[in-house]
Design a protein around this motif. Structure first.
Motif, short mmCIF file in Angstrom:
data_model
loop_
_atom_site.label_atom_id
_atom_site.label_comp_id
_atom_site.label_asym_id
_atom_site.label_seq_id
_atom_site.Cartn_x
_atom_site.Cartn_y
_atom_site.Cartn_z
N LEU A 1 1.54 12.97 -39.36
CA LEU A 1 2.25 13.94 -38.80
C LEU A 1 3.77 14.19 -39.23
O LEU A 1 4.77 14.07 -38.13
N PRO A 2 4.15 13.93 -40.32
CA PRO A 2 5.62 13.68 -40.63
C PRO A 2 6.63 15.01 -40.14
O PRO A 2 7.70 14.69 -39.64
N ARG A 3 6.07 16.16 -40.08
CA ARG A 3 6.82 17.34 -39.76
C ARG A 3 7.02 17.11 -37.94
O ARG A 3 8.30 17.33 -37.44
N LEU A 4 6.07 16.68 -37.48
CA LEU A 4 6.26 16.44 -35.99
C LEU A 4 7.18 15.20 -35.65
O LEU A 4 8.09 15.21 -34.66
N TYR A 5 7.14 14.33 -36.58
CA TYR A 5 7.78 13.15 -36.33
C TYR A 5 9.48 13.48 -36.35
O TYR A 5 10.23 13.09 -35.84
N GLN A 6 9.85 14.14 -37.55
CA GLN A 6 10.90 14.67 -37.86
C GLN A 6 11.54 15.55 -36.78
O GLN A 6 12.96 15.55 -36.32
N ALA A 7 10.66 16.50 -35.98
CA ALA A 7 11.07 17.23 -34.96
C ALA A 7 11.42 16.27 -33.66
O ALA A 7 12.49 16.55 -32.88
N VAL A 8 10.68 15.27 -33.36
CA VAL A 8 11.10 14.37 -32.36
C VAL A 8 12.37 13.57 -32.75
O VAL A 8 13.30 13.60 -32.02
N VAL A 9 12.71 13.06 -33.91
CA VAL A 9 13.90 12.45 -34.33
C VAL A 9 15.04 13.36 -34.15
O VAL A 9 16.09 13.12 -33.59
N ALA A 10 14.87 14.69 -34.39
CA ALA A 10 15.91 15.78 -34.25
C ALA A 10 16.13 16.30 -33.02
O ALA A 10 17.10 16.99 -32.49
N GLY A 11 15.25 15.56 -31.94
CA GLY A 11 15.42 15.87 -30.65
C GLY A 11 14.98 17.35 -30.05
O GLY A 11 15.10 17.91 -29.07
N ARG A 12 13.92 17.85 -30.81
CA ARG A 12 13.50 19.36 -30.81
C ARG A 12 11.97 18.97 -29.96
O ARG A 12 11.79 20.16 -29.32
N VAL A 13 11.39 17.88 -30.04
CA VAL A 13 10.27 17.84 -29.25
C VAL A 13 10.25 16.53 -28.62
O VAL A 13 10.90 15.34 -28.95
N ASP A 14 9.73 16.55 -27.11
CA ASP A 14 9.82 15.38 -26.45
C ASP A 14 8.96 14.41 -26.91
O ASP A 14 7.65 14.57 -27.52
N THR A 15 9.34 13.13 -26.80
CA THR A 15 8.44 12.12 -27.26
C THR A 15 7.10 12.04 -26.71
O THR A 15 5.97 11.87 -27.14
N TRP A 16 6.94 12.31 -25.14
CA TRP A 16 5.61 12.36 -24.60
C TRP A 16 4.96 13.21 -25.20
O TRP A 16 3.43 13.05 -25.21
N LYS A 17 5.31 14.50 -25.81
CA LYS A 17 4.35 15.40 -26.07
C LYS A 17 3.91 15.08 -27.69
O LYS A 17 2.87 15.29 -27.82
#
Length: 356
Positions: free
Chosen positions: A28-44
């Motif tokens: 899920l590389p797109r989701l991973y990048q969103a987490v790294v960028a701070g756009r998505v919470d880790t728990w989600k």
């Protein structure tokens, strides 16, 4: 083990966490990048990874691609449906095998009577069979109300189920041939309304996914099985133009408008609500007595609770375009509700009651 110890997690929880990180980083590389960028919470992201872990690589990539632009808006119910669609689309053999496995465990059980003389009923049914049973019980419950039964809807549904059973028990006595013993009673059978949307993938057979109003995405083969049930009446509706907007003069909403709004919005359009549009009121965005037309562009499905909130409290909304709504809460929060879900737009601010 050292990493898990440093993180302060248990062995089981630590292994699960590492698995979730690997699932995101590699599948899920797109989701991973969103987490790294701070756009998505880790728990989600962790919860999404748990859902996609059993999927084949193609299905996981499909989910990641669909979530790319809207992961912060999609609710868990929508996410579960997206994962279900991915399985049906990219691994229909597994989906069919799972359906057959679950079908072998269908049951309908009635527990022992309690001290108060009541029983608990539970079971597992085919979705179409369950829908038929629900509709039959609902119709009978409504008729009981019209005949003077002032019980609650839940109580009347319970009575209606009992009436269905008693009707079946009386078939041999009332409708059997006295000479041969042959049962001659007839039943209306299953009635199915089929809305067919033809696309390129439909014509080529590349897309095995069908959509059921009651259950979400299902295999097209399962829909075929439902339609082949004995005594099934199939009504095929023409394609509905959801952009059609022909107002009527009356306050009462014609069925053609109601159907268009339900197909367009699917659920209650209050922020975060998932009540099906078929069970909602249709609200005039601009009140009819203030010049608001009765047409799909001015109608919005709201469940009874949220319809009352809009009518009797300071909750307000405007229609940005049909299917996309901007809500303002009593404390000043803005919510954008649309096909992708609900998005919180800003921080709270004080609302001036004089504006309304």
């Amino acid at each position: 083990m050292e990493l898990i110890a440093v993180l302060g997690r248990s062995p089981t929880g630590g292994r699960a966490y590492v698995g979730q990180v690997i699932e995101c980083a590699w599948r899920l590389p797109r989701l991973y990048q969103a987490v790294v960028a701070g756009r998505v919470d880790t728990w989600k992201a962790q919860r999404i990874a748990d859902l996609t872990h059993p999927l084949c690589p193609e299905a996981a990539e499909f989910v990641d691609r669909q979530l790319d632009a809207a992961v912060d808006e999609v609710g868990w119910k929508q996410l579960e449906r997206l994962v279900a669609e991915a399985v049906l689309r990219f691994d229909p053999e597994q989906a069919e095998a799972e359906r057959e496995r679950i079908s072998d465990h269908r049951h309908f059980d009635i527990d022992e009577p309690s001290d108060t003389g009541h029983v608990v009923i539970h079971g597992l049914m085919d979705a179409a069979d369950g829908h038929d049973l629900d509709q039959a019980i609902t119709r009978r419950a409504i008729m009981l109300g019209k005949c003077g039964d002032d019980s609650s809807m839940d109580v009347r549904r319970s009575k209606a189920a009992a009436e269905l059973a008693r009707q079946d028990l009386s078939l041999d006595l009332l409708f059997a041939d006295p000479d041969t013993g042959e049962v001659i009673a007839t039943a209306p059978g299953r009635r199915v309304t089929l809305n067919v949307h033809v696309t390129d993938t439909t014509l080529t057979g590349d897309n095995p996914v069908a959509r059921c109003e009651e259950t979400g995405p299902v295999l097209a083969s399962q829909v075929k099985e439902w339609l082949q049930a004995p005594r099934t009446t199939v009504v095929v509706r023409p394609v509905v133009d959801l952009a059609d907007c022909i107002p009527v003069d009356s306050y009462e909403i014609p069925d053609r408008h109601r159907q268009r709004v339900q197909l367009r919005d699917h659920t209650c359009r209050f922020p975060g609500c998932t009540t099906k549009a078929t069970r909602c009121d249709l609200d005039h965005t601009i009140e009819h007595n203030k010049g608001g037309p009765t047409c799909p562009c001015n109608l919005v499905p709201l469940c009874r609770r949220h319809h009352r909130a809009k009518t009797f409290s300071l909750w307000r909304y405007v229609t940005v375009e049909p299917g996309l709504y901007l809500w303002l809460s009593p404390t000043g929060r803005h919510f954008l509700v649309g096909p992708k879900g609900t998005r919180v737009l800003d921080a709270p601010r004080r609302l001036d009651p004089d504006d309304y």
